[in-house]
Design an enzyme around this catalytic site. Structure first.
Site, mmCIF file in Angstrom:
data_model
loop_
_atom_site.group_PDB
_atom_site.id
_atom_site.type_symbol
_atom_site.label_atom_id
_atom_site.label_comp_id
_atom_site.label_asym_id
_atom_site.label_seq_id
_atom_site.Cartn_x
_atom_site.Cartn_y
_atom_site.Cartn_z
ATOM 1 N N VAL B 93 107.903 8.717 62.716
ATOM 2 C CA VAL B 93 108.885 9.008 63.933
ATOM 3 C C VAL B 93 107.695 9.402 64.965
ATOM 4 C CG1 VAL B 93 109.109 11.366 62.808
ATOM 5 C CG2 VAL B 93 110.682 10.486 64.528
ATOM 6 N N LYS B 94 106.781 10.080 64.862
ATOM 7 C CA LYS B 94 105.785 10.268 65.891
ATOM 8 C C LYS B 94 106.567 11.352 66.766
ATOM 9 C CE LYS B 94 103.113 6.089 65.842
ATOM 10 N NZ LYS B 94 103.822 5.325 64.917
ATOM 11 N N ALA B 95 107.192 12.220 66.051
ATOM 12 C CA ALA B 95 107.961 13.354 66.784
ATOM 13 C C ALA B 95 107.240 14.391 67.278
ATOM 14 C CB ALA B 95 108.997 14.025 65.674
#
Lengths: 264, 264
Positions: B93-95
């Protein structure tokens, strides 16, 4: 008509630069909406009803919706559909992927949710921006410097913030803006110098410590067209959790609008 | 038992370091599943059935699910539920948010979707990591350097990649790993030196140009315990779009597994 023109039209018509962050944390919702079939949606609708005449944009943050799974995503969609057409919607997702993957995000937010803009994180480079801009009419706000305590860990690494700002400035102001944290003091003026024509999305006033006066002083493009949006989330939507939450949200929105206008 | 121990147990039991990226782009799905009520879910189930004995992890990327709205999010949930318990799930998600907002993401992915790990983007500083680690048993992979063409725009800005790696290395290897792109040549060895005990999640082999041999040579911790996962997405799941797509995916998984094991 695209975010940029919608921003110009709405700010001119409503004389406001307030962006409300719809960070509608389910555990903080007022008692008054908790018995509704969909409390978050009921809450958002009442906030929108009470504030839409005084705002320049709404900014729901994906985190508070996806935390409720599929139902939350449906709530986000219904919230976007409920916002009056003339008010720009910025989905705060800080997406930072590339190629086909980033295009999936862009397609989702611009086409499915019908956002006018999204926030992005360009750590992975210009590929992130390019993938987004392939969606016709899309607009993105890229993080240039944020307002949180540890923002300086990497943004200030050899003035990475300025390097990010220069990269943003290479793209038309009609397609990209910058997230610039209100707490960054003298850096605010530097950011405006580096991106003279780009719209700034400015979080961090109030609880996080940024001052409206200094934001206006250092980042306005001109008093008639400051080219910014000043965001408040909790300071407006959770200012009051009594039965009168929506009325209080309206009062806080008007107060912030006036404070900004008086500082321009 | 937490991602770290699950990784050690599964890689030891199955003798594989292959991570399959479940980037199940709806427009690329084979004809064979398109008539199913939920084609993405049917596709994922058949891929999982065919490959689970040969993989060390699955990595669905949120973008391909949220692009289908609430139904896509439900598909992601059902996919996570279908993956055998012993195989770690990494939601890509590369949050990169902070505080309460990042905790909403963490809560969502670790509690609702029951992921074992997520990918994060720490541009906003250590606040991003800290918010995630407040969720008991959570594990994150932070971007240290990626494999895309423009990765060097900012990761190489005064060796920001090394600065990120040093920040990652300050957190226990039982709680954090690093995303290290396979295409980064000599930087692979630098990354391993900077993070000797951390698990690397390595995208970028195959289509993007990274070589399995150089990845193994420069990033393995030891032949018995290389402390990495080598990801392949399209190269496995869309290797064949005929009726035999699942069998081909299995063959490609075994091929990659053997190629890695022979290079250790």
């Amino acid at each position: 008509m695209g975010f940029y023109n919608k921003y110009l039209a709405t700010t001119k018509a409503q004389k406001t630069y307030v962006c409300i962050g719809l960070d509608s944390d389910i555990i903080k919702l007022p008692q008054a909406v908790r018995k509704e079939p969909n409390p978050m949606l009921a809450f958002n609708k009442r906030i929108i009803d009470a504030t839409h005449q005084y705002v320049a944009a709404y900014k729901p943050n994906l985190a508070f919706y996806i935390s409720q799974g599929a139902k939350g995503i449906d709530t986000l969609l219904q919230t976007c559909q409920y916002i009056p057409k003339q008010i720009p919607i910025i989905i705060d997702v800080k997406a930072g992927d590339i190629g086909n993957t980033m295009q999936q995000y862009a397609h989702s937010f611009f086409k499915h949710f019908k956002a006018d803009a999204i926030t992005i994180n360009i750590l992975m480079g210009k590929d992130v921006i390019e993938a987004c801009l392939q969606i016709t009419g899309s607009f993105v706000f890229a993080l240039a410097i944020t307002s949180n305590p540890s923002a300086n860990d990497f943004f200030k690494h050899h003035e990475l913030d300025s390097t990010l700002a220069k990269a943003i400035n290479q793209v038309s102001a009609k397609r990209i803006g910058a997230v610039v944290g209100a707490t960054q003091g003298s850096d605010l003026a530097t950011m405006r110098n580096l991106m003279p024509k780009h719209i700034f999305l400015i979080p961090g006033i109030g609880a996080q410590g940024g001052s409206v006066e200094s934001v206006c002083k250092y980042t306005k493009h001109s008093p008639e067209n400051p080219l910014f949006l000043i965001n408040s989330s909790r300071g407006i939507i959770f200012a009051d959790t009594s039965l009168h939450f929506a009325t209080t949200a309206q009062k806080e929105t008007i107060k912030l609008r006036n404070q900004i206008n008086n500082s321009l």
